[in-house]
Motif scaffolding. Structure first.
Motif, short mmCIF file in Angstrom:
data_model
loop_
_atom_site.label_atom_id
_atom_site.label_comp_id
_atom_site.label_asym_id
_atom_site.label_seq_id
_atom_site.Cartn_x
_atom_site.Cartn_y
_atom_site.Cartn_z
N PRO A 28 0.84 -1.20 0.00
CA PRO A 28 0.00 0.00 0.00
C PRO A 28 0.88 1.25 0.00
O PRO A 28 1.85 1.35 0.75
CB PRO A 28 -0.79 -0.13 1.30
CG PRO A 28 -0.86 -1.61 1.55
CD PRO A 28 0.47 -2.15 1.08
N GLY A 29 0.56 2.20 -0.89
CA GLY A 29 1.32 3.45 -0.94
C GLY A 29 2.53 3.42 -1.84
O GLY A 29 3.21 4.44 -2.00
N ASP A 30 2.83 2.27 -2.48
CA ASP A 30 4.01 2.18 -3.34
C ASP A 30 3.77 2.81 -4.71
O ASP A 30 2.64 2.83 -5.21
CB ASP A 30 4.41 0.72 -3.56
CG ASP A 30 5.20 0.14 -2.39
OD1 ASP A 30 5.54 0.91 -1.47
OD2 ASP A 30 5.47 -1.07 -2.42
N TYR A 31 4.85 3.28 -5.31
CA TYR A 31 4.87 3.66 -6.72
C TYR A 31 6.05 2.90 -7.32
O TYR A 31 7.20 3.24 -7.11
CB TYR A 31 5.07 5.18 -6.88
CG TYR A 31 4.72 5.73 -8.25
CD1 TYR A 31 5.31 5.23 -9.40
CD2 TYR A 31 3.82 6.78 -8.38
CE1 TYR A 31 4.99 5.75 -10.65
CE2 TYR A 31 3.49 7.32 -9.63
CZ TYR A 31 4.09 6.79 -10.76
OH TYR A 31 3.77 7.30 -12.00
N LEU A 32 5.74 1.83 -8.05
CA LEU A 32 6.76 0.91 -8.55
C LEU A 32 6.86 1.02 -10.07
O LEU A 32 5.86 0.84 -10.78
CB LEU A 32 6.39 -0.53 -8.15
CG LEU A 32 7.21 -1.67 -8.77
CD1 LEU A 32 8.67 -1.58 -8.33
CD2 LEU A 32 6.62 -3.02 -8.36
N CYS A 33 8.05 1.31 -10.57
CA CYS A 33 8.30 1.31 -12.01
C CYS A 33 8.94 -0.01 -12.40
O CYS A 33 9.90 -0.46 -11.76
CB CYS A 33 9.22 2.47 -12.40
SG CYS A 33 8.33 4.02 -12.67
#
Length: 236
Positions: A28-33
């Protein structure tokens, strides 16, 4: 607890792996590229996480109460999508079908669609024909559609491909705002600008992989290799 937890995951087609031994988490809350060269298996991994393909081996755990209807997916645009004969409103509303499973749309679904179209700046164009939109407008409409289905996780496959710089920056701003509002983002991208928004990076290679923070990734040889590959691709 992680939304998605993968351990020693191999993905591919017909039992033949194109990417092997992937271990990473989406919290939760991640921004994964998700980055890597063409053919490394990035889109195959996305389809496996969405349940569209079976894993070749390894484990995928879905946790923290995450349900399939809480995951929105924005695939790469196809020629068929670009000429879809419908209005902006109709395209976006179709994203609520997964949540409602009814013959007619509820008031709640319509309100949600309006909220999402306003969120991506397409409400004033809701009656416009989708096929007549610019590339950026089409992508924002499809993003609204994905958001109608998503409340916790948004998965995007090359969302800025083919967009001009202004439309690209606008889409990044929208996804950044969604992330700030609590939506976990997982994005396949070849655009190095996306790194400005990422908290974590998964680099899928043919033999070795990287998963960690953006800061650690940009200190690694993986980052230098990706930069060199992208620069070479731009010169072709």
């Amino acid at each position: 607890m992680s939304y998605i937890r993968c351990r020693h995951l191999s993905v591919g087609y017909g039992g033949k792996a194109v990417a092997k031994d992937l271990s990473f988490d989406l919290n939760p809350g991640d921004y994964l590229c998700l980055v890597g060269m063409n053919g490394a298996g990035k889109s195959t991994l996305m389809k496996t996480l969405l349940g569209l393909l079976d894993p070749v081996s390894g484990e995928i755990e879905i946790g923290d109460g995450l349900k399939s209807e809480e995951i929105g997916y924005l695939p790469q645009q196809s020629a068929h999508q670009k000429n879809f004969p419908a209005t902006v409103w109709e395209v976006a509303m179709s994203g609520t079908a997964v949540k409602n499973r009814r013959l007619f749309y509820s008031r709640e679904a319509k309100d949600r669609c309006e909220e999402r179209l306003r969120q991506v700046g397409m409400w004033d164009m809701r009656k416009s024909s989708y096929r007549n939109l610019s590339g950026g407008q089409k992508q924002r409409t499809l993003l609204a559609r994905a958001l109608c289905a998503a409340s916790k996780v948004l998965i995007l496959d090359e969302p800025v491909a083919g967009l001009d710089p202004a439309a690209r920056n606008q889409l990044y701003q929208i996804t950044g705002d969604l992330h700030a509002a609590g939506v976990a983002i997982m994005m396949i991208t070849h655009d190095l600008k996306a790194m400005e928004y990422a908290g974590y990076v998964l680099h899928v290679g043919r033999k070795q992989h990287f998963f960690g923070t953006r800061e650690d990734y940009q200190k690694s040889l993986y980052w230098k290799t990706l930069q060199a590959w992208e620069e070479e691709a731009m010169d072709l």
